[in-house]
Design a protein around this motif. Structure first.
Motif, PDB file in Angstrom:
ATOM      1  N   GLY A  28      41.816  45.666  32.808  1.00  0.00           N
ATOM      2  CA  GLY A  28      42.558  47.673  31.970  1.00  0.00           C
ATOM      3  C   GLY A  28      44.869  46.811  31.856  1.00  0.00           C
ATOM      4  N   VAL A  29      44.483  47.504  30.655  1.00  0.00           N
ATOM      5  CA  VAL A  29      46.396  47.078  30.261  1.00  0.00           C
ATOM      6  C   VAL A  29      47.022  48.138  29.635  1.00  0.00           C
ATOM      7  CG1 VAL A  29      45.196  47.387  27.434  1.00  0.00           C
ATOM      8  CG2 VAL A  29      46.984  45.900  28.282  1.00  0.00           C
ATOM      9  N   ASN A  30      47.990  48.270  30.744  1.00  0.00           N
ATOM     10  CA  ASN A  30      49.412  49.056  30.155  1.00  0.00           C
ATOM     11  C   ASN A  30      49.447  49.939  28.460  1.00  0.00           C
ATOM     12  OD1 ASN A  30      51.275  51.245  30.211  1.00  0.00           O
ATOM     13  ND2 ASN A  30      52.170  49.498  32.450  1.00  0.00           N
ATOM     14  N   ARG A  31      48.984  50.892  28.345  1.00  0.00           N
ATOM     15  CA  ARG A  31      49.106  51.647  27.104  1.00  0.00           C
ATOM     16  C   ARG A  31      50.183  51.295  26.322  1.00  0.00           C
ATOM     17  NH1 ARG A  31      45.444  55.327  26.272  1.00  0.00           N
ATOM     18  NH2 ARG A  31      44.528  55.593  28.049  1.00  0.00           N
ATOM     19  N   THR A  32      51.653  51.519  27.341  1.00  0.00           N
ATOM     20  CA  THR A  32      52.707  52.171  27.081  1.00  0.00           C
ATOM     21  C   THR A  32      53.698  50.958  26.619  1.00  0.00           C
ATOM     22  OG1 THR A  32      53.413  51.990  29.695  1.00  0.00           O
ATOM     23  CG2 THR A  32      52.909  54.189  28.714  1.00  0.00           C
ATOM     24  N   HIS A  33      52.751  49.306  26.747  1.00  0.00           N
ATOM     25  CA  HIS A  33      53.951  48.940  26.602  1.00  0.00           C
ATOM     26  C   HIS A  33      53.489  48.174  25.058  1.00  0.00           C
ATOM     27  CE1 HIS A  33      53.674  46.863  31.437  1.00  0.00           C
ATOM     28  NE2 HIS A  33      54.933  47.898  30.660  1.00  0.00           N
ATOM     29  N   SER A  34      54.726  47.306  24.988  1.00  0.00           N
ATOM     30  CA  SER A  34      54.518  46.603  23.501  1.00  0.00           C
ATOM     31  C   SER A  34      53.522  45.899  23.053  1.00  0.00           C
ATOM     32  CB  SER A  34      55.677  46.193  23.148  1.00  0.00           C
ATOM     33  OG  SER A  34      55.067  44.619  23.208  1.00  0.00           O
ATOM     34  N   PHE A  84      49.560  39.461  25.188  1.00  0.00           N
ATOM     35  CA  PHE A  84      49.722  38.913  25.807  1.00  0.00           C
ATOM     36  C   PHE A  84      48.853  39.318  27.161  1.00  0.00           C
ATOM     37  CE2 PHE A  84      52.318  36.179  29.180  1.00  0.00           C
ATOM     38  CZ  PHE A  84      51.638  34.516  28.521  1.00  0.00           C
ATOM     39  N   THR A  85      48.827  39.936  27.766  1.00  0.00           N
ATOM     40  CA  THR A  85      48.275  40.589  29.543  1.00  0.00           C
ATOM     41  C   THR A  85      46.809  40.679  29.493  1.00  0.00           C
ATOM     42  OG1 THR A  85      49.701  42.269  29.422  1.00  0.00           O
ATOM     43  CG2 THR A  85      47.694  42.552  30.336  1.00  0.00           C
ATOM     44  N   VAL A  86      46.515  40.887  27.435  1.00  0.00           N
ATOM     45  CA  VAL A  86      44.830  40.852  27.628  1.00  0.00           C
ATOM     46  C   VAL A  86      44.676  39.230  27.515  1.00  0.00           C
ATOM     47  CG1 VAL A  86      42.753  40.635  26.062  1.00  0.00           C
ATOM     48  CG2 VAL A  86      44.395  43.055  26.570  1.00  0.00           C
ATOM     49  N   ALA A  87      45.168  38.109  26.867  1.00  0.00           N
ATOM     50  CA  ALA A  87      45.428  36.813  27.461  1.00  0.00           C
ATOM     51  C   ALA A  87      45.441  36.863  28.717  1.00  0.00           C
ATOM     52  CB  ALA A  87      45.843  35.980  26.313  1.00  0.00           C
ATOM     53  N   HIS A  88      46.342  36.874  29.430  1.00  0.00           N
ATOM     54  CA  HIS A  88      46.218  36.265  30.507  1.00  0.00           C
ATOM     55  C   HIS A  88      45.254  36.668  31.632  1.00  0.00           C
ATOM     56  CE1 HIS A  88      49.391  35.903  34.632  1.00  0.00           C
ATOM     57  NE2 HIS A  88      48.294  36.733  34.752  1.00  0.00           N
TER      58      HIS A  88
END
Length: 172
Positions: A58-64, A70-74
């Motif tokens: 899950g990735v925050n859709r409000t972030h750039s 970077f989050t998905v890679a993390h």
């Protein structure tokens, strides 16, 4: 070489990724991991959920867009290196109700997942080739140029260049 760098390099080789920008969402799909944009609190960048043999990021859709990459890679770093935990929730402020030993382990995992993400999105050989081919007068110009090439924030690119020993510190 750190374990995170080796794990990122292995993943890139596994799917024959040889050019920038690296697409972490495509890599997730290749690993049969579903990436789902979510409405999350602003201090939550993403999460990795493992259940019944399936994985979801899950990735925050409000972030750039760059932060989401970077989050998905993390989260892929957690997937590849930190087995066994069914849910990993990545927040800016970590609330830990466990003893200090296990909270230190979590912090170490976060540092390792960040290192994995940087190595995945800005592979060392591609970064060194890009630096060699770049035309710049200042460290700031180099960082800006490479951030665009690798689709990373300038802050993330600065840290990557520092960790690779290419620059000694942030541009002023």
């Amino acid at each position: 070489m750190a374990r995170a760098d080796t794990a990122a390099r292995t993943l890139l080789q596994e799917f024959q990724v040889t050019s920038a920008p690296v697409d972490p969402i495509s890599l997730a799909r290749d690993l049969d991991v579903q990436v789902v944009p979510q409405d999350l609190d602003d201090d939550v960048s993403g999460m990795l959920l493992r259940r019944d043999g399936r994985c979801v990021i899950g990735v925050n859709r409000t972030h750039s867009r760059l932060r989401q990459r970077f989050t998905v890679a993390h989260e892929l770093g957690h997937l590849r290196m930190h087995r066994g935990r069914p849910l990993i929730l990545d927040t800016d402020t970590r609330v830990n109700y466990r003893n200090t030993v296990s909270s230190m382990a979590t912090d170490r995992e976060e540092v390792e997942a960040n290192r994995f993400a940087a190595a995945l999105l800005a592979p060392e050989t591609l970064v060194r080739d890009a630096v060699y081919g770049a035309s710049f007068r200042t460290v700031g110009e180099l960082v800006t140029q490479l951030a665009g090439t690798f689709e990373l924030s300038e802050i993330a690119m600065t840290y990557r260049l520092m960790n690779l020993g290419i620059i000694s510190g942030p541009a002023h």
